[in-house]
Design a protein around this motif. Structure first.
Motif, PDB file in Angstrom:
ATOM      1  N   CYS A 115     -13.955  -2.245   5.661  1.00 34.15           N
ATOM      2  CA  CYS A 115     -13.910  -3.587   5.075  1.00 34.15           C
ATOM      3  C   CYS A 115     -13.430  -4.548   6.156  1.00 34.15           C
ATOM      4  O   CYS A 115     -12.350  -4.368   6.718  1.00 34.15           O
ATOM      5  CB  CYS A 115     -12.966  -3.613   3.881  1.00 34.15           C
ATOM      6  SG  CYS A 115     -12.635  -5.281   3.282  1.00 34.15           S
ATOM      7  N   HIS A 140      -5.717  -2.962   3.380  1.00 36.97           N
ATOM      8  CA  HIS A 140      -7.018  -3.365   3.920  1.00 36.97           C
ATOM      9  C   HIS A 140      -7.503  -2.388   4.995  1.00 36.97           C
ATOM     10  O   HIS A 140      -8.670  -1.992   5.029  1.00 36.97           O
ATOM     11  CB  HIS A 140      -6.888  -4.783   4.478  1.00 36.97           C
ATOM     12  CG  HIS A 140      -7.805  -5.134   5.574  1.00 36.97           C
ATOM     13  ND1 HIS A 140      -9.162  -5.291   5.396  1.00 36.97           N
ATOM     14  CD2 HIS A 140      -7.585  -5.366   6.893  1.00 36.97           C
ATOM     15  CE1 HIS A 140      -9.719  -5.619   6.547  1.00 36.97           C
ATOM     16  NE2 HIS A 140      -8.792  -5.658   7.474  1.00 36.97           N
ATOM     17  N   GLU A 143     -12.830  -7.778   5.851  1.00 34.17           N
ATOM     18  CA  GLU A 143     -12.086  -8.945   5.341  1.00 34.17           C
ATOM     19  C   GLU A 143     -10.668  -8.490   4.991  1.00 34.17           C
ATOM     20  O   GLU A 143     -10.499  -7.490   4.275  1.00 34.17           O
ATOM     21  CB  GLU A 143     -12.795  -9.505   4.102  1.00 34.17           C
ATOM     22  CG  GLU A 143     -12.291 -10.826   3.608  1.00 34.17           C
ATOM     23  CD  GLU A 143     -12.886 -12.040   4.325  1.00 34.17           C
ATOM     24  OE1 GLU A 143     -12.337 -13.134   4.147  1.00 34.17           O
ATOM     25  OE2 GLU A 143     -13.886 -11.899   5.068  1.00 34.17           O
ATOM     26  N   PHE A 144      -9.656  -9.176   5.487  1.00 33.08           N
ATOM     27  CA  PHE A 144      -8.269  -8.762   5.233  1.00 33.08           C
ATOM     28  C   PHE A 144      -7.954  -9.011   3.766  1.00 33.08           C
ATOM     29  O   PHE A 144      -7.519 -10.086   3.374  1.00 33.08           O
ATOM     30  CB  PHE A 144      -7.316  -9.541   6.141  1.00 33.08           C
ATOM     31  CG  PHE A 144      -6.004  -8.852   6.368  1.00 33.08           C
ATOM     32  CD1 PHE A 144      -5.392  -8.109   5.361  1.00 33.08           C
ATOM     33  CD2 PHE A 144      -5.371  -8.930   7.599  1.00 33.08           C
ATOM     34  CE1 PHE A 144      -4.187  -7.464   5.570  1.00 33.08           C
ATOM     35  CE2 PHE A 144      -4.153  -8.293   7.820  1.00 33.08           C
ATOM     36  CZ  PHE A 144      -3.560  -7.562   6.806  1.00 33.08           C
ATOM     37  N   CYS A 145      -8.173  -7.977   2.930  1.00 35.14           N
ATOM     38  CA  CYS A 145      -8.198  -8.184   1.486  1.00 35.14           C
ATOM     39  C   CYS A 145      -6.927  -7.782   0.776  1.00 35.14           C
ATOM     40  O   CYS A 145      -6.678  -8.198  -0.344  1.00 35.14           O
ATOM     41  CB  CYS A 145      -9.371  -7.404   0.908  1.00 35.14           C
ATOM     42  SG  CYS A 145      -9.257  -5.646   1.282  1.00 35.14           S
ATOM     43  N   MET A 151      -9.141   0.584   3.741  1.00 37.71           N
ATOM     44  CA  MET A 151     -10.408   0.402   3.027  1.00 37.71           C
ATOM     45  C   MET A 151     -11.556   0.699   3.989  1.00 37.71           C
ATOM     46  O   MET A 151     -12.147  -0.184   4.595  1.00 37.71           O
ATOM     47  CB  MET A 151     -10.511  -1.025   2.469  1.00 37.71           C
ATOM     48  CG  MET A 151     -11.653  -1.189   1.464  1.00 37.71           C
ATOM     49  SD  MET A 151     -11.488  -2.700   0.505  1.00 37.71           S
ATOM     50  CE  MET A 151     -12.974  -2.582  -0.508  1.00 37.71           C
ATOM     51  N   HIS A 200     -14.488  -8.726  -0.081  1.00 41.07           N
ATOM     52  CA  HIS A 200     -14.474  -7.584   0.827  1.00 41.07           C
ATOM     53  C   HIS A 200     -15.596  -7.738   1.840  1.00 41.07           C
ATOM     54  O   HIS A 200     -16.618  -8.369   1.558  1.00 41.07           O
ATOM     55  CB  HIS A 200     -14.664  -6.270   0.055  1.00 41.07           C
ATOM     56  CG  HIS A 200     -13.551  -5.987  -0.910  1.00 41.07           C
ATOM     57  ND1 HIS A 200     -12.275  -5.685  -0.515  1.00 41.07           N
ATOM     58  CD2 HIS A 200     -13.526  -6.004  -2.272  1.00 41.07           C
ATOM     59  CE1 HIS A 200     -11.498  -5.502  -1.580  1.00 41.07           C
ATOM     60  NE2 HIS A 200     -12.243  -5.710  -2.665  1.00 41.07           N
TER      61      HIS A 200
HETATM   62 CU1  CUA Z   1     -11.329  -4.948   1.297  1.00 41.39          CU
HETATM   63 CU2  CUA Z   1     -10.171  -5.420   3.442  1.00 41.39          CU
END
Ligand code: CUA
Length: 682
Positions: A662, A670, A664-666, A673, A627
């Motif tokens: 966040c 996402h 980061e493409f999690c 987030m 993340h």
């Molecule tokens: Cu955690 Cu995007």
């Protein structure tokens, strides 16, 4: 090697000189591929996925036999791994590049001397900020350094072989050295080396990583205020050889057990450690032993003229094992927090000798058996090979041609040289394979010379010290590397030329051109270029190549709650359910977790003027479930890898509503987030 490749390699020798598009080429290629398909037709299924045979495909793409062969040698199928990691210094990008060989794919950029926003290095996290700050002079008036000129990577070794634990890299601009832990590919420490201002190629590790060596490039004055006029260059300026002791548990620098040796004011340059036969010794090149200081606008001559006046410069030969004993016995002075052996002590104790080396040398490289020390004079067409045994005999017999102006004994050139090989114009650096061959880059010729070492490297008397062949590269090569070429057991197999100019090799990307890493097949004869790899990030200077399976300490995820700075459980680690906000006066500590796809807590209420300490634990245990944490208008950006604890401290100086998120493409959610930092006005 697979049967397919064997057939292609064997068959294509004839096709090597054939030019693209010729009928002969097509015929040869058809023969080659025909043989392949014939021999292992079942495996290839006879036809390619696009319908025709391999020969049709090669023809359609306009590839001659040699090019088709190169494609097969470098192709790493989707989902499969490269055999080697190449760790390349990123030059003035300040970073280290990790590149797969033979595919030449960029796997990662490791930030060392320069901030990196993707990895949250230098953008608000304690971890990155602390490492970067540690590399600036601790003097309160000193400028904070946010870049470096990453030059010579040195992989840690055990018994002279890469062990895959740590990587050291120097900053040529500021005389610093950084340490990267290869467990998580993160920089753990940067040290500003006392008494050194700049450092070029003086980095190497000793065979058991007892020390990481770094020497000065340009001599500096040893005066109270760091200043001396250049008219006092000979008297007050000095070079330094630093032996930075390494903590064997952590790979970090152990300043207490480190020491320096004072050197004459020459420009100390490339260096290498002795190994096996020559264990316990180190070798440093130098140029400008003329001690030219410039002054072309003051009635003098430019440094480049003054520094090439003499026919010889000096190879420095240092007994580091004995030097460590001298330090242990207390025979040193303290200079800016470092133990330093004075030049006079180094001479008296027999720690330092010089050997003449032809004009303005650059590379110095110790061969795998440790018997030979290869030196290239930039202004001399020969490589000169010194024999360690002859050096020892000359020292014992006091076979000196005199001393330099500082009293350092100079060994008789003819007594210590094993041989010279005329390779071409502008020789620089030398690498080795395991078969007694050496490979020397030549900047002016834009070529690499393959030549043979002597009998101590297993070469027959008749074949010793002979030029084998020369391969042109494109263009202006600096360093080169062979697979594990700096170890006691090089693999041969691959060589990479680090070319400074790429001019016409790639589609134009404007006036600043990328570097060109050229992959060369060491098993081919004549040598064959397999691949051109543009490097559009900084100016890589030197690389080392290590088998991927040697990085046995590598982590895919951290144990949950890990502080990467210590690689132990963080005191701020927070488990799900234990998230909380603790206020103590105007100091707010937030213990937060990150888990797909939310932060807990996701609303942070603070007051203008508060000091905010965020402790964020990524409680994910799945590899790659990273993340990010970005706060608008605060220059804060963190990467929180699975299991990692990140600490971010800032002062809430500006009232407002800030939607942190966040970065980061999690996950599918996402974008959801995110959360709020609410800074209530005073
Ligand atoms: Cu955690 Cu995007």
């Amino acid at each position: 090697m697979s049967p397919i490749l064997k057939v292609v390699v064997g068959g294509s020798r004839k096709g090597g000189a054939v030019k693209r598009g010729s009928l002969v080429m097509v015929a040869v290629l058809a023969l080659v591929v025909g043989a392949v398909v014939g021999v292992v037709g079942a495996r290839l299924g006879g036809e390619t996925a696009t319908g025709g045979g391999l020969a049709d495909l090669a023809e359609a793409r306009g590839l001659d036999g040699q090019q088709a062969e190169a494609a097969l040698k470098t192709f790493v199928p989707p989902g499969e791994y490269d055999e080697y990691y190449m760790f390349a210094s990123g030059g003035h990008s300040g970073q280290v590049l990790v590149i797969g060989v033979p595919s030449m794919r960029l796997l990662k950029e490791i930030p060392v001397f320069t901030p990196d926003s993707w990895q949250g290095y230098g953008y608000g996290t304690d971890q990155g900020n602390t490492v970067l700050a540690g590399g600036s002079d601790q003097d309160k008036d000193a400028t904070e350094l946010t870049w470096g000129d990453a030059h010579h990577p040195a992989l840690s070794e055990t018994e002279g072989d890469y062990d895959g634990r740590w990587l050291y890299i120097n900053d040529r601009a500021n005389g610093r050295i950084g340490m990267v832990d290869l467990a998580d590919f993160k920089t753990k420490e940067i040290v500003d080396i006392p008494n050194i201002s700049t450092s070029h190629g003086g980095v190497f590790v000793t065979p058991n990583t007892e020390y990481a060596h770094i020497s000065s490039m340009t001599p500096m004055p040893f005066t109270e205020n760091g200043y001396a006029d250049l008219s006092e260059y000979n008297e007050k300026y000095r070079g330094v050889s630093s032996w930075m002791a390494i903590d064997q548990a952590t790979g970090r620098f152990d300043l207490e057990n480190s020491f320096q040796i004072e050197l004459p004011p020459y420009t100390q340059d490339l260096a290498d450690a002795g190994k096996l036969t020559s264990f316990g010794w180190g070798f440093i090149n130098s140029y400008n032993t003329e001690r030219a200081v410039g002054g072309d606008a003051e009635g003098g001559e430019p440094i480049e003229t003054g520094a090439i006046a003499a026919d010889y410069d000096f190879l420095h030969i240092i007994n580091w094992q004995k030097a460590a004993e001298v330090v242990a016995a207390g025979d040193y002075v303290e200079r800016n927090g470092m133990k330093m052996i004075t030049l006079q002590t180094a001479i008296d104790e027999g720690l330092l000798y010089l050997a003449p080396e032809p004009r303005n040398p650059h590379g110095v490289d110790v061969n795998p058996t440790g018997d030979y020390i290869v030196v290239s004079g930039k202004l001399d067409p020969n490589v000169t090979v010194f024999d360690f045994e002859k050096i020892q005999t000359a020292i014992q017999n006091q076979d000196f041609q005199g001393t330099d102006d500082y009293g350092v004994p100079i060994l008789n050139f003819d007594s210590v040289v094993a041989g010279q090989v005329e390779v071409g114009v502008g020789p620089l650096h030398t690498q080795f394979d395991g078969d007694g061959n050496a490979y020397t880059s030549m900047f002016v010729d834009s070529a690499i010379a393959k030549w043979t070492l002597g009998t101590k490297a297993g070469v027959s008397e008749a074949d010793a010290f002979k030029l084998v062949e020369t391969i042109p590269v494109h263009y202006n090569i600096g360093h080169l590397v062979t697979a594990e070429g700096d170890t006691v057991a090089p693999d041969g197999k691959y060589m990479v030329a680090l070319n400074k100019w790429s001019i016409d090799r790639f589609p134009s990307v404007g006036t600043l051109h990328p570097q060109n890493f050229q992959l060369i097949d060491l098993d081919s004869s004549p040598l064959q270029i397999l691949y051109d790899s543009p490097i559009g990030v900084g100016e890589p200077h030197y690389v080392q190549m290590i088998k991927t399976d040697k990085l046995t300490s590598r982590l895919d995820v951290y144990p949950v709650g890990t502080d990467p700075a210590t690689m132990t459980t963080s005191e701020f680690a927070t488990a799900p359910g234990e998230e909380r906000v603790e206020r103590n006066g105007s100091v707010v500590d937030v213990y937060m977790t990150a888990l797909r796809s939310h932060f807990t807590p996701d609303i942070l209420r603070v007051k203008e003027g508060d000091t905010v300490n965020l402790h964020i634990t990524n409680v994910e245990t799945a590899a790659d479930a990273t993340h990010g944490f970005a706060v608008p208008q605060h220059n804060i950006e963190a990467s929180i890898d699975p299991g990692e604890v990140v600490n971010i401290s800032f002062k809430a100086v500006k009232s407002g509503s800030f939607a942190f998120y966040c970065s980061e493409f999690c996950s599918a959610l996402h974008l959801e987030m995110q959360g709020w930092l609410l800074v209530e006005p005073k």
